[in-house]
Motif scaffolding. Structure first.
Motif, short mmCIF file in Angstrom:
data_model
loop_
_atom_site.label_atom_id
_atom_site.label_comp_id
_atom_site.label_asym_id
_atom_site.label_seq_id
_atom_site.Cartn_x
_atom_site.Cartn_y
_atom_site.Cartn_z
N ALA A 129 10.99 74.28 18.00
CA ALA A 129 11.06 73.59 19.28
C ALA A 129 12.16 72.55 19.33
O ALA A 129 12.42 71.86 18.35
CB ALA A 129 9.72 72.93 19.59
N ARG A 130 12.80 72.44 20.49
CA ARG A 130 13.76 71.35 20.70
C ARG A 130 13.02 70.01 20.82
O ARG A 130 13.40 69.03 20.19
CB ARG A 130 14.59 71.61 21.95
N ALA A 131 11.99 69.99 21.63
CA ALA A 131 11.20 68.76 21.82
C ALA A 131 10.09 68.72 20.79
O ALA A 131 8.90 68.68 21.12
CB ALA A 131 10.64 68.72 23.24
N CYS A 132 10.46 68.74 19.53
CA CYS A 132 9.47 68.83 18.46
C CYS A 132 8.81 67.46 18.21
O CYS A 132 9.33 66.42 18.61
CB CYS A 132 10.09 69.35 17.17
N THR A 133 7.69 67.51 17.53
CA THR A 133 7.01 66.28 17.14
C THR A 133 7.60 65.77 15.82
O THR A 133 8.42 66.44 15.18
CB THR A 133 5.51 66.52 16.95
N GLU A 134 7.14 64.59 15.43
CA GLU A 134 7.56 64.05 14.13
C GLU A 134 7.13 64.98 13.00
O GLU A 134 7.85 65.18 12.02
CB GLU A 134 6.93 62.67 13.96
N TYR A 135 5.95 65.57 13.15
CA TYR A 135 5.45 66.53 12.16
C TYR A 135 6.39 67.74 12.07
O TYR A 135 6.75 68.19 10.98
CB TYR A 135 4.04 66.98 12.54
N GLY A 136 6.80 68.27 13.23
CA GLY A 136 7.69 69.43 13.23
C GLY A 136 9.02 69.14 12.57
O GLY A 136 9.53 69.94 11.78
N ALA A 137 9.61 67.98 12.88
CA ALA A 137 10.88 67.61 12.26
C ALA A 137 10.72 67.44 10.75
O ALA A 137 11.59 67.87 9.97
CB ALA A 137 11.41 66.32 12.89
N HIS A 138 9.61 66.83 10.34
CA HIS A 138 9.36 66.62 8.91
C HIS A 138 9.23 67.96 8.18
O HIS A 138 9.82 68.16 7.11
CB HIS A 138 8.08 65.80 8.74
N MET A 139 8.47 68.90 8.76
CA MET A 139 8.27 70.19 8.11
C MET A 139 9.56 71.00 8.08
O MET A 139 9.87 71.64 7.07
CB MET A 139 7.17 70.97 8.83
N ALA A 140 10.32 70.98 9.17
CA ALA A 140 11.58 71.73 9.21
C ALA A 140 12.57 71.21 8.18
O ALA A 140 13.22 71.99 7.46
CB ALA A 140 12.19 71.66 10.61
#
Length: 386
Positions: A129-140
């Motif tokens: 996702a472009r509008a990712c959460t902090e969790y998404g950015a951390h996992m990526a």
């Protein structure tokens, strides 16, 4: 550079990047049947009838584009920007892109020093996702860093959110990353990522189908994703809503026989709903780089076995653990009751109880036995883990 599958003018495919949109299967069929030079000749002459498979209206539109195409100028502009054109048949061409059939790119514009073919061999897409959460950015970022540390090349789309986190994760680990853009590679998009894309070009590769100066459109973003899917061994999706473009990449990967993986999120998160749909299908759940490599890597590259922490009670012999488990948590019990609960003899139960007392798990209460506070915590933890 061999820009024509039939050995024609090497500028023919560069000319066609100005005329045909990415993924145009009708144009791809023309190249397969006639060769790039013949297709260019017909477009330049502009006579009737049109090439097969297009209406008169569309042929007129293609002729208008062809009239403005100047491959020599595009090649000179690209060279001035440190960009090269890699076409099918070139030494640097990644053969896995041929799996796209008639939707295969006409060629790719490439910024960066490494060989695209060599870097695409151990490559994994990290999308979301472009509008990712902090969790998404951390996992990526964590997945990308872990893959980079293991020698894998991380491929993404250079966008905000998960894409940017993936590129930064790989770069931060001193690893390799490739950004596949939906515009000219000399025109970084989004503009807020101009610095990141320039850094990727310095340390890795920036790749795109469109000629210099071309801008992105919604359809070009979607079509770009087929290149990411074909270029890599597998695609990992980190956070994606139901209409996320990263799901397009995953579905393209599935059609091409590549691995598709998803990182789960909260069941209540709309940003993970698309990932969860993937995981209900043929995709594999992953949580770290080791699990990704186990799937896409060579035989024997297994992720470590997952288990909870080892508790002191886990080190007891099975018969002793059985006696410990037979003791009630809120009162003393007689040896006879303990033996019955542990399915053993009373003498055996007493022997095990004395062993447990020496270890601090039980204590005598008159004629009975009771768990100590230490044992109560241990037993409770053990039951929770089960």
């Amino acid at each position: 550079m061999n820009g024509d599958d039939r050995g024609g003018d090497p500028l023919a495919r560069i000319f066609l990047t100005r005329v045909l949109e990415p993924g145009d299967e009708t144009g791809g069929r023309w190249l397969r049947e006639y060769g790039a030079s013949e297709v260019v000749r017909r477009l330049r002459e502009g006579g009737a009838p049109p090439l097969p498979g297009v209406s008169g209206t569309r042929w007129t539109g293609l002729l208008a584009r062809a009239a403005r195409a100047d491959p020599e100028r595009d090649l000179a502009t690209a060279r001035n920007a440190g960009t090269r054109f890699v076409a099918p048949g070139d030494v640097e061409w990644p053969a896995q892109l041929d799996d796209l059939g008639d939707a295969r790119p006409l060629g790719l514009w490439v910024r960066g020093r490494p060989s695209l073919r060599m870097w695409a061999l151990p490559a994994v897409a990290d999308e979301g996702a472009r509008a990712c959460t902090e969790y998404g950015a951390h996992m990526a970022a964590g997945l990308a860093a872990g893959l980079a540390e293991r020698g894998w090349v991380v491929v993404s789309g250079g966008a905000y959110g998960v894409d940017g986190a993936a590129h930064r994760g790989a770069l931060g680990a001193g690893g390799a990353t490739v950004a596949v853009l939906a515009c000219g590679v000399d025109r970084p998009y989004p503009r807020g990522h101009a610095g990141l894309i320039d850094r990727i070009a310095e340390q890795g590769l920036v790749v795109g189908e469109l000629p210099p100066g071309e801008h992105p459109t919604a359809s070009r973003f979607v079509l770009r994703n087929r290149v990411i899917a074909a270029l890599t061994r597998g695609t990992v999706v980190v956070e994606a809503a139901h209409r996320s473009g990263s799901l397009v990449t995953a579905r393209a990967a599935q059609r091409l026989g590549r691995f598709t993986m998803g990182v789960p999120g909260p069941a209540t998160s709309s940003l993970s709903a698309g990932v969860h749909d993937l995981l209900r299908g043929e995709s594999t759940l992953v949580t770290d780089a080791a699990e990704v490599v186990e799937l896409v890597g060579d035989i024997g590259q297994l992720a470590p076995a997952r288990r909870g922490p080892v508790l002191p009670r886990d080190l007891l012999e099975p018969a002793t653990r059985q006696v410990l488990a037979a003791l009630p948590g809120n009162r003393p019990a007689s040896p006879e009751e303990v033996a019955r609960g542990a399915q053993t003899s009373e003498d055996e139960a007493v022997a095990r109880l004395y062993e447990l007392r020496a270890l601090g798990y039980v204590e005598r209460h008159g004629d009975g036995w009771k768990l100590t506070r230490q044992a109560l915590i241990s037993v409770r933890d053990g039951r929770t883990r089960r």
